[in-house]
Design a protein around this motif. Sequence first.
Motif, PDB file in Angstrom:
ATOM      1  N   GLY A  16      -1.190  25.788  16.070  1.00  0.00           N
ATOM      2  CA  GLY A  16      -1.736  26.255  17.338  1.00  0.00           C
ATOM      3  C   GLY A  16      -1.514  27.739  17.533  1.00  0.00           C
ATOM      4  O   GLY A  16      -1.098  28.439  16.606  1.00  0.00           O
ATOM      5  N   ASP A  17      -1.787  28.197  18.731  1.00  0.00           N
ATOM      6  CA  ASP A  17      -1.570  29.619  18.998  1.00  0.00           C
ATOM      7  C   ASP A  17      -0.071  29.891  19.126  1.00  0.00           C
ATOM      8  O   ASP A  17       0.758  28.973  19.088  1.00  0.00           O
ATOM      9  CB  ASP A  17      -2.360  30.088  20.231  1.00  0.00           C
ATOM     10  CG  ASP A  17      -1.889  29.482  21.545  1.00  0.00           C
ATOM     11  OD1 ASP A  17      -0.795  28.895  21.601  1.00  0.00           O
ATOM     12  OD2 ASP A  17      -2.630  29.618  22.533  1.00  0.00           O
ATOM     13  N   VAL A  37      -6.607  30.939  18.373  1.00  0.00           N
ATOM     14  CA  VAL A  37      -7.587  29.946  18.819  1.00  0.00           C
ATOM     15  C   VAL A  37      -8.855  30.584  19.375  1.00  0.00           C
ATOM     16  O   VAL A  37      -9.863  29.905  19.526  1.00  0.00           O
ATOM     17  CB  VAL A  37      -6.978  28.964  19.854  1.00  0.00           C
ATOM     18  CG1 VAL A  37      -5.864  28.157  19.248  1.00  0.00           C
ATOM     19  CG2 VAL A  37      -6.527  29.678  21.105  1.00  0.00           C
ATOM     20  N   SER A  38      -8.837  31.890  19.647  1.00  0.00           N
ATOM     21  CA  SER A  38     -10.033  32.569  20.154  1.00  0.00           C
ATOM     22  C   SER A  38     -10.847  33.222  19.038  1.00  0.00           C
ATOM     23  O   SER A  38     -11.857  33.856  19.314  1.00  0.00           O
ATOM     24  CB  SER A  38      -9.634  33.612  21.199  1.00  0.00           C
ATOM     25  OG  SER A  38      -8.845  34.631  20.606  1.00  0.00           O
ATOM     26  N   ALA A  39     -10.430  33.048  17.786  1.00  0.00           N
ATOM     27  CA  ALA A  39     -11.164  33.623  16.643  1.00  0.00           C
ATOM     28  C   ALA A  39     -12.514  32.906  16.505  1.00  0.00           C
ATOM     29  O   ALA A  39     -12.682  31.776  16.979  1.00  0.00           O
ATOM     30  CB  ALA A  39     -10.345  33.463  15.368  1.00  0.00           C
ATOM     31  N   PRO A  40     -13.484  33.554  15.853  1.00  0.00           N
ATOM     32  CA  PRO A  40     -14.781  32.905  15.633  1.00  0.00           C
ATOM     33  C   PRO A  40     -14.619  31.596  14.851  1.00  0.00           C
ATOM     34  O   PRO A  40     -13.696  31.440  14.048  1.00  0.00           O
ATOM     35  CB  PRO A  40     -15.563  33.933  14.796  1.00  0.00           C
ATOM     36  CG  PRO A  40     -14.883  35.231  15.048  1.00  0.00           C
ATOM     37  CD  PRO A  40     -13.446  34.917  15.326  1.00  0.00           C
ATOM     38  N   GLU A  41     -15.506  30.640  15.106  1.00  0.00           N
ATOM     39  CA  GLU A  41     -15.395  29.312  14.506  1.00  0.00           C
ATOM     40  C   GLU A  41     -15.318  29.354  12.982  1.00  0.00           C
ATOM     41  O   GLU A  41     -14.545  28.620  12.373  1.00  0.00           O
ATOM     42  CB  GLU A  41     -16.562  28.421  14.938  1.00  0.00           C
ATOM     43  CG  GLU A  41     -16.408  27.004  14.443  1.00  0.00           C
ATOM     44  CD  GLU A  41     -17.439  26.049  15.011  1.00  0.00           C
ATOM     45  OE1 GLU A  41     -17.663  25.016  14.364  1.00  0.00           O
ATOM     46  OE2 GLU A  41     -17.998  26.314  16.079  1.00  0.00           O
ATOM     47  N   LEU A  44     -11.803  30.370  11.989  1.00  0.00           N
ATOM     48  CA  LEU A  44     -10.884  29.263  12.264  1.00  0.00           C
ATOM     49  C   LEU A  44     -11.072  28.136  11.254  1.00  0.00           C
ATOM     50  O   LEU A  44     -10.099  27.541  10.798  1.00  0.00           O
ATOM     51  CB  LEU A  44     -11.102  28.726  13.675  1.00  0.00           C
ATOM     52  CG  LEU A  44     -10.363  29.429  14.791  1.00  0.00           C
ATOM     53  CD1 LEU A  44     -10.786  28.861  16.139  1.00  0.00           C
ATOM     54  CD2 LEU A  44      -8.869  29.313  14.627  1.00  0.00           C
ATOM     55  N   LYS A  45     -12.312  27.830  10.922  1.00  0.00           N
ATOM     56  CA  LYS A  45     -12.592  26.747   9.976  1.00  0.00           C
ATOM     57  C   LYS A  45     -11.936  27.026   8.631  1.00  0.00           C
ATOM     58  O   LYS A  45     -11.290  26.150   8.050  1.00  0.00           O
ATOM     59  CB  LYS A  45     -14.097  26.547   9.825  1.00  0.00           C
ATOM     60  CG  LYS A  45     -14.465  25.333   9.035  1.00  0.00           C
ATOM     61  CD  LYS A  45     -15.958  25.113   9.045  1.00  0.00           C
ATOM     62  CE  LYS A  45     -16.295  23.855   8.267  1.00  0.00           C
ATOM     63  NZ  LYS A  45     -17.718  23.579   8.269  1.00  0.00           N
ATOM     64  N   ASN A  46     -12.077  28.257   8.135  1.00  0.00           N
ATOM     65  CA  ASN A  46     -11.466  28.623   6.857  1.00  0.00           C
ATOM     66  C   ASN A  46      -9.940  28.573   6.931  1.00  0.00           C
ATOM     67  O   ASN A  46      -9.275  28.052   6.035  1.00  0.00           O
ATOM     68  CB  ASN A  46     -11.915  30.020   6.414  1.00  0.00           C
ATOM     69  CG  ASN A  46     -13.356  30.051   5.980  1.00  0.00           C
ATOM     70  OD1 ASN A  46     -13.911  29.032   5.574  1.00  0.00           O
ATOM     71  ND2 ASN A  46     -13.972  31.208   6.085  1.00  0.00           N
ATOM     72  N   ILE A  73     -12.896  21.696  15.625  1.00  0.00           N
ATOM     73  CA  ILE A  73     -12.940  22.269  14.273  1.00  0.00           C
ATOM     74  C   ILE A  73     -12.038  21.475  13.329  1.00  0.00           C
ATOM     75  O   ILE A  73     -12.426  21.148  12.211  1.00  0.00           O
ATOM     76  CB  ILE A  73     -12.532  23.751  14.293  1.00  0.00           C
ATOM     77  CG1 ILE A  73     -13.504  24.546  15.165  1.00  0.00           C
ATOM     78  CG2 ILE A  73     -12.493  24.321  12.882  1.00  0.00           C
ATOM     79  CD1 ILE A  73     -13.060  25.943  15.469  1.00  0.00           C
ATOM     80  N   ALA A  74     -10.853  21.141  13.784  1.00  0.00           N
ATOM     81  CA  ALA A  74      -9.899  20.416  12.936  1.00  0.00           C
ATOM     82  C   ALA A  74     -10.434  19.048  12.549  1.00  0.00           C
ATOM     83  O   ALA A  74     -10.237  18.604  11.410  1.00  0.00           O
ATOM     84  CB  ALA A  74      -8.558  20.291  13.651  1.00  0.00           C
TER      85      ALA A  74
END
Length: 119
Positions: A16-17, A37-41, A44-46, A73-74
């Motif tokens: 988490g953050d 958690v505010s990064a682009p999807e 975050l996916k990578n 995403i998870a």
Amino acid sequence: MGTSLRVSKGTIAVVGDETFVLGFRVAGAKKYFVVDVSAPEGVLKNELAQIFNSIYNDPDINLVIVHDALKSIADKIRRALTHPLVIYVPDIKTASKMDVKEYYSSLIRRYLGISLELR
């Protein structure tokens, strides 16, 4: 004979953050992964793909606590495995806006298949 449930000790990993992870670190979590958690999807996916790969390759981890802001995403990334158990937990800001008793009751029903009354 009744059904037995195998219980084993293991490590808890937290994803988490920074604030979310810090709360669990104070409670004793030794393995943790901080993400923005505010990064682009796509980012975050990578990042989550690498984290989950690391988690699934660690046989000591039995439970993964994931910030619920990462759930959509998870869920797309995580393997359909029953071990380790992955649960999603809201942060303090989100939890204050929801019926926490009902939320945790639904988690228990979903993950354990039993209904408990929380007081």
